[in-house]
Design a protein around this motif. Sequence first.
Motif, PDB file in Angstrom:
ATOM      1  N   PHE A 257       4.685  -1.948  21.910  1.00  0.00           N
ATOM      2  CA  PHE A 257       5.979  -1.829  22.596  1.00  0.00           C
ATOM      3  C   PHE A 257       5.939  -0.712  23.632  1.00  0.00           C
ATOM      4  CE2 PHE A 257      10.056   0.497  22.656  1.00  0.00           C
ATOM      5  CZ  PHE A 257      10.861  -0.464  23.251  1.00  0.00           C
ATOM      6  N   TYR A 258       5.444   0.474  23.226  1.00  0.00           N
ATOM      7  CA  TYR A 258       5.383   1.609  24.147  1.00  0.00           C
ATOM      8  C   TYR A 258       4.333   1.386  25.238  1.00  0.00           C
ATOM      9  CZ  TYR A 258       8.419   4.325  21.067  1.00  0.00           C
ATOM     10  OH  TYR A 258       9.493   4.776  20.334  1.00  0.00           O
ATOM     11  N   ALA A 259       3.267   0.646  24.933  1.00  0.00           N
ATOM     12  CA  ALA A 259       2.232   0.352  25.931  1.00  0.00           C
ATOM     13  C   ALA A 259       2.810  -0.466  27.077  1.00  0.00           C
ATOM     14  CB  ALA A 259       1.064  -0.401  25.281  1.00  0.00           C
TER      15      ALA A 259
ATOM     16  N   ILE B 254      -0.415   9.258  28.082  1.00  0.00           N
ATOM     17  CA  ILE B 254      -0.504   7.956  27.405  1.00  0.00           C
ATOM     18  C   ILE B 254      -1.654   7.970  26.400  1.00  0.00           C
ATOM     19  CG2 ILE B 254      -1.106   5.512  27.745  1.00  0.00           C
ATOM     20  CD1 ILE B 254       0.339   5.725  30.488  1.00  0.00           C
ATOM     21  N   THR B 255      -2.802   8.445  26.850  1.00  0.00           N
ATOM     22  CA  THR B 255      -4.005   8.457  25.999  1.00  0.00           C
ATOM     23  C   THR B 255      -3.814   9.353  24.784  1.00  0.00           C
ATOM     24  OG1 THR B 255      -5.339   8.128  27.989  1.00  0.00           O
ATOM     25  CG2 THR B 255      -6.495   8.831  26.005  1.00  0.00           C
TER      26      THR B 255
ATOM     27  N   TYR C 230       5.015   1.828  29.218  1.00  0.00           N
ATOM     28  CA  TYR C 230       4.196   2.705  30.057  1.00  0.00           C
ATOM     29  C   TYR C 230       3.519   1.927  31.183  1.00  0.00           C
ATOM     30  CZ  TYR C 230       4.371   7.263  27.690  1.00  0.00           C
ATOM     31  OH  TYR C 230       4.765   8.491  27.218  1.00  0.00           O
ATOM     32  N   ARG C 231       3.070   0.706  30.888  1.00  0.00           N
ATOM     33  CA  ARG C 231       2.409  -0.118  31.909  1.00  0.00           C
ATOM     34  C   ARG C 231       3.344  -0.350  33.097  1.00  0.00           C
ATOM     35  NH1 ARG C 231       1.808  -5.308  33.598  1.00  0.00           N
ATOM     36  NH2 ARG C 231       3.471  -6.005  32.222  1.00  0.00           N
ATOM     37  N   LYS C 232       4.580  -0.675  32.782  1.00  0.00           N
ATOM     38  CA  LYS C 232       5.565  -0.897  33.839  1.00  0.00           C
ATOM     39  C   LYS C 232       5.839   0.387  34.617  1.00  0.00           C
ATOM     40  CE  LYS C 232       7.907  -4.726  31.490  1.00  0.00           C
ATOM     41  NZ  LYS C 232       9.121  -5.160  30.754  1.00  0.00           N
ATOM     42  N   LYS C 233       5.846   1.524  33.881  1.00  0.00           N
ATOM     43  CA  LYS C 233       6.094   2.824  34.514  1.00  0.00           C
ATOM     44  C   LYS C 233       4.965   3.186  35.480  1.00  0.00           C
ATOM     45  CE  LYS C 233       7.581   7.486  33.220  1.00  0.00           C
ATOM     46  NZ  LYS C 233       7.869   8.401  32.090  1.00  0.00           N
ATOM     47  N   VAL C 234       3.718   2.959  35.048  1.00  0.00           N
ATOM     48  CA  VAL C 234       2.553   3.250  35.890  1.00  0.00           C
ATOM     49  C   VAL C 234       2.540   2.338  37.118  1.00  0.00           C
ATOM     50  CG1 VAL C 234       0.026   3.189  36.008  1.00  0.00           C
ATOM     51  CG2 VAL C 234       1.145   4.145  34.001  1.00  0.00           C
TER      52      VAL C 234
ATOM     53  N   VAL D 203      -4.503   1.667  25.151  1.00  0.00           N
ATOM     54  CA  VAL D 203      -4.562   2.585  26.298  1.00  0.00           C
ATOM     55  C   VAL D 203      -4.847   1.799  27.574  1.00  0.00           C
ATOM     56  CG1 VAL D 203      -5.899   4.455  27.376  1.00  0.00           C
ATOM     57  CG2 VAL D 203      -5.179   4.633  24.994  1.00  0.00           C
ATOM     58  N   SER D 204      -5.737   0.819  27.489  1.00  0.00           N
ATOM     59  CA  SER D 204      -6.041  -0.035  28.629  1.00  0.00           C
ATOM     60  C   SER D 204      -4.811  -0.827  29.070  1.00  0.00           C
ATOM     61  CB  SER D 204      -7.181  -0.995  28.267  1.00  0.00           C
ATOM     62  OG  SER D 204      -7.447  -1.890  29.320  1.00  0.00           O
ATOM     63  N   LEU D 205      -4.087  -1.373  28.086  1.00  0.00           N
ATOM     64  CA  LEU D 205      -2.882  -2.151  28.381  1.00  0.00           C
ATOM     65  C   LEU D 205      -1.836  -1.299  29.087  1.00  0.00           C
ATOM     66  CD1 LEU D 205      -1.213  -4.797  27.965  1.00  0.00           C
ATOM     67  CD2 LEU D 205      -0.477  -3.854  25.785  1.00  0.00           C
ATOM     68  N   ALA D 206      -1.729  -0.021  28.682  1.00  0.00           N
ATOM     69  CA  ALA D 206      -0.716   0.869  29.253  1.00  0.00           C
ATOM     70  C   ALA D 206      -1.188   1.558  30.539  1.00  0.00           C
ATOM     71  CB  ALA D 206      -0.344   1.930  28.225  1.00  0.00           C
ATOM     72  N   ASN D 207      -2.414   1.246  30.992  1.00  0.00           N
ATOM     73  CA  ASN D 207      -3.004   1.877  32.178  1.00  0.00           C
ATOM     74  C   ASN D 207      -3.198   3.382  31.995  1.00  0.00           C
ATOM     75  OD1 ASN D 207      -3.306  -0.433  33.892  1.00  0.00           O
ATOM     76  ND2 ASN D 207      -1.095  -0.426  34.198  1.00  0.00           N
ATOM     77  N   GLY D 208      -3.624   3.773  30.788  1.00  0.00           N
ATOM     78  CA  GLY D 208      -3.915   5.182  30.520  1.00  0.00           C
ATOM     79  C   GLY D 208      -5.332   5.536  30.935  1.00  0.00           C
TER      80      GLY D 208
END
Length: 324
Positions: free
Chosen positions: A305-307, A257-258, A310-314, A114-119
Motif C-alpha cells: 500500500f505504501y509502495a 523509502i528504502t 510513494y511510487r505516485k509521489k516519486v 523498494v523497486s515498486l516504490a522507486n526507492g
Amino acid sequence: MKFNGFIAAIFLAIIIAYFLPQGNDILPLKTITDVGIGFIFFFYGLKLSPAEFKLGFLNYKAHIIIQLTTFVVFPLLALLCLPLFDTGTTSDLWIALFFFATLPSTVSSSIVMVSLANGNLPTAIFNASLSGLIGIFATPIWLSFFLSGSADFEFLDVLIKLCWQIVMPLILGLILQKFLGDFARKHSKKLSLLDKATIILIVYSSFSNSFTSNIFSSVKTDDLLKLTGIVVLLFFIVYFGLGLACNLLGFNLKDKITAQFCGTKKSLVHGSVMVKVIFGNSANTGLLLLPIMIYHSLQLILIAFYAEKYRKKVLCAKTSEETL
C-alpha cells in the motif's frame, strides 16, 4: 493486491497439521527440512551479486539506520512489551514475540517493494543481503540472554548447528558463485520454489508438534489478540519512527523509502529456518512462529500500500522537475 499463494499454502499447511499431525511419523521431515535449509542458503550464496552489493556499499547513513532498527530497535521494543505478559521472560508468547523481533529483514520482498516504490534499489539490495548475514549470529546472541541454560537452548550447540546448516552452505555458494552464479540468478524464481516448499514443510512440522503436544490449549484467545495487536503496533511505530528519523537526518526521498521498507521487514524464511535450527522439534515451535507469520502477512499488505503511494509521489516529483 495480488493473491499470495505462498501465504495461502502456509495457512493450508497449518490446517492440515491440525487435522493430520502424523506427518512427522510417516515421513522423515526432519531430514528433508535439514537438507532444504542447506540448499536455501547455498542458493542464497550463489545469487548474492557482488556487483550489486558493492554498488550500494557507500550509502553508510542508510545502512546504519536500517541495521540498527532491525537488530537493536526492534528487540528493545519487544523488551518494552515484557510487562504486558504475566509470567515475563518465561512466557512462551513473549519469547515468540522477542524471537520475531530479533530476526533479520527479508531479501526478495524488500527489494521488490523498494523497486515498486522507486526507492534506492542498490541500497536495498545491500541492506537486505547484509541483514540476512548479520541475522545468522545476531538472532541467537539476543536469544541467549533469555534462554541460556534452558533445555531447548545451548548457545554453543546452536552456533555449531548454525555453522553446519547455514554458514557452510552459504560459504560454498559464495565460492561457487563464479561458476554457477549467473545460472542461479537467471533461474531465481524456480529456485525460490525450493525455499518456499522447505518453509511450508517446516511450518507443517512445527505446528504438528505443537498440536500433538496441545501447546495451543494453554493459549487464551485474549492472549492471541494481544499478541496480534502488539505486532501491528510495532510495525507502525517502526515505520513512522523511521520516517521521522530519515527527515531529521536529511535523507532524500529514495533513501527514506528504502530505510522505511527495509527497516520494517522481518523474514519468515529466516524465522522458519532459525526456529528449526535453534529449537529443533521442540513442542512449542509452532507457537514461536506465530508472531512472524502474522507480521509477514501484515508487512506485505501494508508495504504494498505504501509502495504504491510513494511510487505516485516519486512520479509526480519527476513530472514537476521535467516541467520546470
